[in-house]
Design a protein around this motif. Sequence first.
Motif, PDB file in Angstrom:
ATOM      1  N   UNK A 132       0.822  -1.180  -0.074  1.00 25.15           N
ATOM      2  CA  UNK A 132      -0.123  -0.025   0.155  1.00 25.15           C
ATOM      3  C   UNK A 132       0.904   1.429   0.131  1.00 25.15           C
ATOM      4  N   UNK A 133       1.945   1.187   0.729  1.00 23.77           N
ATOM      5  CA  UNK A 133       2.887   2.307   0.721  1.00 23.77           C
ATOM      6  C   UNK A 133       3.154   2.838  -0.544  1.00 23.77           C
ATOM      7  N   UNK A 134       3.851   1.882  -1.425  1.00 24.43           N
ATOM      8  CA  UNK A 134       4.421   2.168  -2.623  1.00 24.43           C
ATOM      9  C   UNK A 134       3.282   2.581  -3.656  1.00 24.43           C
ATOM     10  N   UNK A 135       2.195   1.894  -3.721  1.00 23.45           N
ATOM     11  CA  UNK A 135       0.889   2.079  -4.373  1.00 23.45           C
ATOM     12  C   UNK A 135       0.577   3.640  -4.419  1.00 23.45           C
ATOM     13  N   UNK A 136       0.439   4.071  -3.095  1.00 24.68           N
ATOM     14  CA  UNK A 136      -0.173   5.389  -2.468  1.00 24.68           C
ATOM     15  C   UNK A 136       1.000   6.330  -3.055  1.00 24.68           C
ATOM     16  N   UNK A 139      17.144   6.262  -2.190  1.00 25.38           N
ATOM     17  CA  UNK A 139      17.293   7.049  -1.199  1.00 25.38           C
ATOM     18  C   UNK A 139      16.052   7.424  -0.496  1.00 25.38           C
ATOM     19  N   UNK A 140      14.939   7.461  -1.051  1.00 25.13           N
ATOM     20  CA  UNK A 140      13.698   7.445  -0.191  1.00 25.13           C
ATOM     21  C   UNK A 140      13.400   6.409   0.614  1.00 25.13           C
ATOM     22  N   UNK A 141      13.409   5.003   0.220  1.00 26.75           N
ATOM     23  CA  UNK A 141      13.288   4.027   0.990  1.00 26.75           C
ATOM     24  C   UNK A 141      14.333   3.617   1.893  1.00 26.75           C
ATOM     25  N   UNK A 142      15.558   4.010   1.573  1.00 32.65           N
ATOM     26  CA  UNK A 142      16.557   4.039   2.690  1.00 32.65           C
ATOM     27  C   UNK A 142      16.361   5.082   3.935  1.00 32.65           C
ATOM     28  N   UNK A 182       8.565   6.168   6.267  1.00 35.74           N
ATOM     29  CA  UNK A 182       8.481   5.928   7.509  1.00 35.74           C
ATOM     30  C   UNK A 182       8.634   4.445   7.835  1.00 35.74           C
ATOM     31  N   UNK A 183       8.510   3.430   6.997  1.00 39.16           N
ATOM     32  CA  UNK A 183       8.588   2.008   7.473  1.00 39.16           C
ATOM     33  C   UNK A 183       9.606   1.257   6.438  1.00 39.16           C
ATOM     34  N   UNK A 184      10.241   0.300   7.067  1.00 36.81           N
ATOM     35  CA  UNK A 184      11.245  -0.466   6.004  1.00 36.81           C
ATOM     36  C   UNK A 184      10.534  -1.534   5.302  1.00 36.81           C
ATOM     37  N   UNK A 185      10.555  -1.243   3.777  1.00 37.67           N
ATOM     38  CA  UNK A 185       9.933  -2.312   3.028  1.00 37.67           C
ATOM     39  C   UNK A 185      11.057  -2.977   2.084  1.00 37.67           C
ATOM     40  N   UNK A 186      11.412  -4.287   2.645  1.00 34.16           N
ATOM     41  CA  UNK A 186      12.455  -5.166   1.935  1.00 34.16           C
ATOM     42  C   UNK A 186      12.152  -5.108   0.538  1.00 34.16           C
ATOM     43  N   UNK A 187      10.982  -5.562  -0.059  1.00 35.81           N
ATOM     44  CA  UNK A 187      10.786  -5.578  -1.518  1.00 35.81           C
ATOM     45  C   UNK A 187      11.188  -4.292  -2.140  1.00 35.81           C
ATOM     46  N   UNK A 188      10.959  -3.151  -1.784  1.00 36.16           N
ATOM     47  CA  UNK A 188      11.249  -1.929  -2.467  1.00 36.16           C
ATOM     48  C   UNK A 188      12.826  -1.515  -2.289  1.00 36.16           C
ATOM     49  N   UNK A 189      13.387  -1.896  -0.956  1.00 41.57           N
ATOM     50  CA  UNK A 189      14.735  -1.680  -0.900  1.00 41.57           C
ATOM     51  C   UNK A 189      15.646  -2.696  -1.797  1.00 41.57           C
ATOM     52  N   UNK A 190      15.156  -3.723  -1.817  1.00 37.47           N
ATOM     53  CA  UNK A 190      15.937  -4.772  -2.750  1.00 37.47           C
ATOM     54  C   UNK A 190      15.722  -4.578  -4.139  1.00 37.47           C
ATOM     55  N   UNK A 191      14.438  -3.930  -4.577  1.00 39.45           N
ATOM     56  CA  UNK A 191      14.224  -3.593  -6.016  1.00 39.45           C
ATOM     57  C   UNK A 191      15.223  -2.510  -6.565  1.00 39.45           C
ATOM     58  N   UNK A 192      15.437  -1.362  -5.588  1.00 40.28           N
ATOM     59  CA  UNK A 192      15.867  -0.141  -6.019  1.00 40.28           C
ATOM     60  C   UNK A 192      17.527  -0.327  -6.094  1.00 40.28           C
ATOM     61  N   UNK A 193      18.037  -1.203  -5.042  1.00 32.71           N
ATOM     62  CA  UNK A 193      19.563  -1.392  -4.807  1.00 32.71           C
ATOM     63  C   UNK A 193      19.843  -2.354  -5.974  1.00 32.71           C
ATOM     64  N   UNK A 194      19.072  -3.253  -6.433  1.00 31.16           N
ATOM     65  CA  UNK A 194      19.695  -4.235  -7.371  1.00 31.16           C
ATOM     66  C   UNK A 194      19.737  -2.978  -8.900  1.00 31.16           C
TER      67      UNK A 194
END
Lengths: 211, 211
Positions: free
Chosen positions: A128-132, B117-120, B124-136
């Motif tokens: 939800x966070x990313x979609x928003x 940078x945003x997800x790191x 406000x929350x750690x989202x492993x999927x997004x962190x992995x997606x963008x660091x990759x």
Amino acid sequence: MSDLKLYTAGTPNGYKISIFLELLGLKYDVQRIDIRSNEQKQEWFLELNPNGRIPTLVDNSTGVTISQTGAILQYLADTYDKDHKFSYKFGTKEYYKQLEYLIFSVAEQGPITGQLSHFTKSAPEKIPYALNRYSTDVKRIIGVFELILSRNKEGLFLVGNHLTITDISVFGWANSLPRLNIDIKEFELFSKWFDSVKALEPVQKGLTVPN
Amino acid sequence: MSDLKLYTAGTPNGYKISIFLELLGLKYDVQRIDIRSNEQKQEWFLELNPNGRIPTLVDNSTGVTISQTGAILQYLADTYDKDHKFSYKFGTKEYYKQLEYLIFSVAEQGPITGQLSHFTKSAPEKIPYALNRYSTDVKRIIGVFELILSRNKEGLFLVGNHLTITDISVFGWANSLPRLNIDIKEFELFSKWFDSVKALEPVQKGLTVPN
């Protein structure tokens, strides 16, 4: 065989180039790239584009091989739009507005809409966070185009009194919005602009490439 | 008072422009924009840049107001680099490689590193999927620059035998990578290229703007 060869697939970025080639009335050969099997990451394609993405254009009449939609559109305008039907003359104020908004399109509209597309259609989990985050930013970006259109007193175009490569670039991703649950109807000028671009016959033809 | 006025903040995008102005040896006035309080979204700034982002450059000698780093860099090269110390001549093959990789920088490296940078640092929350997606994807993009550098036999530059606006653009975001837990040491040529750009005195000076 034409001097121009377009390596492409049926994506927002691919359509930008086929649409502009159709508007210019140029003959071009098309090679469909199977992005589902990652053909664009094969060695032969990386020779053409080290970034491994479509679209890529080879122009045998000039020896130029070029990728990145913003660069391809500018190259085609420089080379084949000498009477400036779809672009403004190098060095003019209009040229730099065209360039600024073209880069706004490829550097914000494209990547952010692309992220929304990923989290809406491709990600294995709903986040939800990313979609928003991305749907909010896509709407903000459309709002910027609405503001740009509202300031242009010369016509319903992003720059000046006629269609340019900038409108074509913005159209490419705008056309994907219905599938991303974004309704552009609340943006009055942008909706009218979108409909007017979409109604053009060469735009319709470009949207069928590769067929 | 100079003819050139740069509205900026101490960010990867801001530094690109101050670095290039320093390399060109131009005099320019600086107005710091307080992005923490969203000064760039105020009405007076939206008059300069409808997108509400820094950097923005006003050139009173030509009447051009321009935003988007890719567009500002190209504008400054066209206008103030007539002997092509940091750019290639309009219409040449090198010019279009410079443009292609410049747009690759602003359309992929910038936005994707920005998401990391945003997800790191900001989400406000750690989202492993997004962190992995963008660091990759950031590492993939550095790998593309490594491939580009390996193919250039003319020198340790992205295009041809000298530094260009494309190197400056890529440097802007590369300089933020240590704070994003990305180690570029595994990319041999990219690391050497980065160190050589960073060592330039005008680059060091540009990184202090606004001071």
